[in-house]
Scaffold this active site. Structure first.
Site, PDB file in Angstrom:
ATOM      1  CG  HIS A 181     132.446   7.855  54.645  1.00  0.00           C
ATOM      2  ND1 HIS A 181     131.746   6.716  54.993  1.00  0.00           N
ATOM      3  CD2 HIS A 181     132.295   7.982  53.305  1.00  0.00           C
ATOM      4  CE1 HIS A 181     131.214   6.179  53.897  1.00  0.00           C
ATOM      5  NE2 HIS A 181     131.528   6.925  52.859  1.00  0.00           N
TER       6      HIS A 181
ATOM      7  CG  HIS B 122     129.435   1.635  46.349  1.00  0.00           C
ATOM      8  ND1 HIS B 122     128.456   2.395  46.915  1.00  0.00           N
ATOM      9  CD2 HIS B 122     130.565   1.933  47.023  1.00  0.00           C
ATOM     10  CE1 HIS B 122     128.976   3.133  47.888  1.00  0.00           C
ATOM     11  NE2 HIS B 122     130.254   2.875  47.974  1.00  0.00           N
TER      12      HIS B 122
ATOM     13  CD  GLU C  32     133.498   2.428  56.582  1.00  0.00           C
ATOM     14  OE1 GLU C  32     134.438   1.791  57.090  1.00  0.00           O
ATOM     15  OE2 GLU C  32     132.616   1.913  55.885  1.00  0.00           O
TER      16      GLU C  32
ATOM     17  CG  HIS D  66     127.465   8.568  52.485  1.00  0.00           C
ATOM     18  ND1 HIS D  66     127.020   8.128  51.263  1.00  0.00           N
ATOM     19  CD2 HIS D  66     128.796   8.348  52.493  1.00  0.00           C
ATOM     20  CE1 HIS D  66     128.041   7.650  50.560  1.00  0.00           C
ATOM     21  NE2 HIS D  66     129.132   7.766  51.293  1.00  0.00           N
TER      22      HIS D  66
ATOM     23  CG  HIS E  31     135.402   4.398  48.896  1.00  0.00           C
ATOM     24  ND1 HIS E  31     135.500   3.345  49.787  1.00  0.00           N
ATOM     25  CD2 HIS E  31     134.078   4.497  48.587  1.00  0.00           C
ATOM     26  CE1 HIS E  31     134.290   2.850  50.020  1.00  0.00           C
ATOM     27  NE2 HIS E  31     133.408   3.523  49.296  1.00  0.00           N
TER      28      HIS E  31
ATOM     29  CG  HIS F 259     133.627   8.709  48.601  1.00  0.00           C
ATOM     30  ND1 HIS F 259     134.351   7.977  49.510  1.00  0.00           N
ATOM     31  CD2 HIS F 259     132.328   8.425  48.847  1.00  0.00           C
ATOM     32  CE1 HIS F 259     133.539   7.259  50.260  1.00  0.00           C
ATOM     33  NE2 HIS F 259     132.292   7.517  49.884  1.00  0.00           N
TER      34      HIS F 259
HETATM   35 CU1  CUO Z   1     131.323   3.472  49.655  1.00  0.00          CU
HETATM   36 CU2  CUO Z   1     130.835   6.503  50.924  1.00  0.00          CU
HETATM   37  O1  CUO Z   1     131.552   4.597  51.184  1.00  0.00           O
HETATM   38  O2  CUO Z   1     130.052   5.038  49.968  1.00  0.00           O
END
Ligand code: CUO
Length: 686
Positions: free
Chosen positions: A352, A196, A337, A356, A225, A392
């Site tokens: 996104h 990742h 994203e 986070h 993802h 996700h």
């Molecule tokens: Cu890889 Cu949310 O994009 O972590």
């Protein structure tokens, strides 16, 4: 005994030292020069040229050296982007080296390593150099702190050659009182988190355009993802758990807790935990220059759904940009994203990334306790936390909503004229046909690069992780046409749901996990194809993560280690096959052969095709994605009208085989380089 910031190249494998222009030294070190030279003599000296002009680095330099750095923080991301730009703009390798040396003692250490890594992956003169493994540079991001004092003890007392690896317990973050802990072997797998980290290194969402703007990057953000969620769900079903629930209702308490138990080496603290039933709230962290409301996330979400249902987005010029069958997903990926390729960040925001952030600051949303972000704020640690998958799964559902608005594949987009797949079987030594065997394995990670202690030399940490016995696919294909190229696509999905009922195809298609994709030349008549699991286009070799050598062999500089082209990005080989269960998790293996002539992507002659061993989730370095079909094909769209079951979906160039994944609760400890059992060790347990 605390891990120190890595010296990156300086403490390299050959004990290299650098002759640094005295103007480059920070004031603190100037009086110490000769002393440092004497104490750290190198076998090899590299002289560093002095640049006439140091570019303006005031923005990256404004973050203190030991502050916590998060790419999800827009300000940090901008700083890193400027540093990348400055590195990329250097005229030669020597200039790049010189600027890197200048920055090393000045710039935030984590940002420095990140930016230089991105640049090394993208500059023609450095892209074939092997990046030091991130776990070797920053071991504290991947393992608990107790290992480091033990490593120091080992290094101080025991000479190299007699040292033994430090055993890391498998259950160090929680106990089975928390049902989610059953999945910790997956979430906390070193290779998984390295993958990742590397993926986001190869596909940064901010930086110079020539670094960010890669072929189909938005679509790959979706697909890689999506596959993480599909794989995670298979692991959950393997453990008798329900599929992951999307993180909706952002004002409700979040049931899942996570206590990472990792040291934060830069700020001399620990990574914050999240208690059960924590609630998201508006974020207003002045010191981090990050503030947004949960309502912002809701507005962006509503606008994204509106765009999906209207079939177009509105760009910054107010123009409608259609979300087409092929290209729509790429536009959406960058929008959701979001990356700098987003066509309207003001309207669609950054759902996104800010999600986070909202999660990673949940314990201190306004910064009053001076706490840094939690593991969700760093791509090297985010996958450790159960909440990553709920977030996700939510993001994936938006993409799936788009996929449900575009036409299904008609039969002619699925068939391959005159080609029929007659059979597929899975074989492995000592294991029944069509069965996968999984078990635990112990492997070593080198610690000496990321820890500062004397005397130096290799110190290993030993992990227990999931593994499977290597296997072969045997596929028989009948070609009643002329000689041509076929593209073989192999997927696996669970057959039954949480309650033991057959999974309906409409849902099962989202659970199909890609295992391999490759081209074959099909002669007229019967073709028998054998393909090894070690060749998978999804994975990188086990040795890209672990130093699986004999205990007593030095880990550095072995010919074996050098022989592999460590590209970093790629699903870890040890997690190719989900865990399964003691009874044998019943699954369906799917094989399709599509027309290689139409699926082929032409890459420019001489395009650099190193790092092509994990192209399914990582693409090819500096080349177009090697498959013209939509990612996830043929399962990325809702099945055509009238298709209710997987059997009804099949065309003659596809086949399904029932298989089982049988897990045995035993540990295998010694493997050779190809992850095959070595001579003298027991076979994988049955
Ligand atoms: Cu890889 Cu949310 O994009 O972590």
């Amino acid at each position: 005994d605390r891990p120190k910031e890595p010296l990156f190249v300086a403490k390299g494998e050959n004990n290299v030292s650098f002759d640094v222009p005295s103007e480059y030294l920070i004031d603190r070190y100037k009086p110490l020069v000769s002393d440092i030279h004497n104490r750290f003599p190198g076998d090899k000296n590299i002289s560093v040229k002095k640049l006439n002009n140091i570019p303006d680095l005031s923005l990256p330099l404004s973050l203190s050296r030991n502050a916590s750095f998060s790419l999800f923080n827009p300000l940090h991301s901008k700083m890193a982007s400027m540093l990348i730009e400055a590195f990329m703009a250097t005229k030669s390798f020597d200039d790049l080296l010189s600027l890197a040396v200048y920055c090393r003692d000045r710039v935030n250490s984590y940002m420095f390593v990140y930016a230089l890594s991105v640049v090394m992956l993208h500059r023609p003169e450095t892209r074939n150099l092997r990046l030091p493994s991130h776990v070797e540079m920053f071991p504290s991001l991947y393992m608990g702190p107790s290992v480091f004092s033990r490593a120091r003890e080992e290094a101080e007392v025991v000479p190299v050659g007699s040292r033994v690896p430090i055993e890391i317990p498998q259950d160090f973050t929680a106990s089975d009182l928390d049902p989610e802990h059953k999945l910790s072997y997956f979430r906390e797998d070193i290779g998984l988190n390295l993958h990742h980290w590397h993926w986001h290194l190869v596909y940064p969402f901010e930086g110079p355009l020539n670094v960010v703007n890669k072929d189909r990057r938005g679509e790959l953000f979706f697909y890689m993802h999506q596959q993480i969620i599909a794989r995670y769900n298979m692991e959950r079903l393997s453990n008798g758990m329900n599929r992951v629930e999307r993180l909706t209702k952002w004002n409700d308490p979040i049931v899942e807790a996570y206590f990472p138990k990792l040291d934060n080496i830069l700020s001399n603290g620990v990574w914050p935990s999240r208690f059960a039933n924590s609630r998201l709230s508006n974020i207003n962290r002045e010191a981090d220059q990050i503030s947004f409301d949960i309502e912002d996330l809701e507005r962006w979400r509503d606008r994204l759904f509106k765009a999906i249902h209207s079939g177009f987005i509105v760009n910054t010029n107010g123009q409608q940009v259609p979300l087409t069958e092929q290209g729509g997903i790429d536009i959406l990926g960058n929008l959701i994203e979001s990356s700098i390729l987003s066509q309207n960040p003001n309207l669609y925001g950054s759902l996104h990334n800010q999600g986070h952030n909202a999660i990673s600051y949940i314990h201190d949303p306004d910064g009053r306790y001076l706490e840094k972000f939690g593991v969700m704020g760093d791509s090297a640690t985010a996958m450790r936390d159960p909440i990553f998958y709920r977030w996700h799964a939510y993001i994936d559902d938006i993409f799936q909503e788009f996929k449900s608005t575009i036409p299904s594949y008609p039969v002619q987009n699925l068939t391959f004229e005159n080609v029929r797949v007659q059979s597929v079987e899975v074989t492995a030594t000592g294991i029944p046909r069509n069965e996968f065997s999984t078990f635990w394995q112990k492997s070593n990670v080198e610690l000496s690069r990321g820890l500062d202690f004397m005397p130096r030399g290799s110190v290993l940490a030993r992990f227990t992780h999931l593994q499977h016995a290597p296997f072969n696919y045997k596929i028989v294909i009948e070609n009643n046409g002329n000689q041509r190229t076929g593209r073989v696509r192999i997927f696996i999905a669970p057959k039954f749901d949480e309650r033991g009922s057959p999974i309906i195809f409409r849902d099962q298609r989202k659970l199909f996990v890609e295992l391999d994709k490759f081209s074959v030349s099909l002669k007229r008549g019967r073709n028998e194809i054998t393909r090894s699991s070690l060749e998978s286009s999804v994975t990188i070799p086990h040795e890209a993560v672990y130093r699986n050598l004999d205990n007593n062999r030095p880990a550095d500089n072995t010919a074996e280690a050098e022989a592999f082209n460590f590209c970093g990005c790629g699903w870890p080989q040890n997690l190719l096959i989900p865990k399964g269960s003691a009874e044998g998790l019943q699954c369906q293996l799917f094989v399709m052969v599509s027309d290689g002539a139409t699926d082929q992507v032409e890459n420019a002659q001489g395009a650099n095709q190193t790092c092509d061993d994990a192209s399914s989730y990582c693409g090819l370095r500096n080349a177009r994605y090697p498959d013209s079909r939509s990612m996830g094909y043929p399962f990325d769209r809702v099945p055509r009208n009238g298709v209710v079951t997987l059997q009804q979906f099949l065309t003659p160039n596809m086949i399904v085989q029932d298989v089982r994944i049988r897990f045995t609760n035993r540990t295998v400890s010694s493997f050779t380089n190809n992850s095959r059992p070595s001579a003298g060790t027991s076979n994988p347990p049955r």
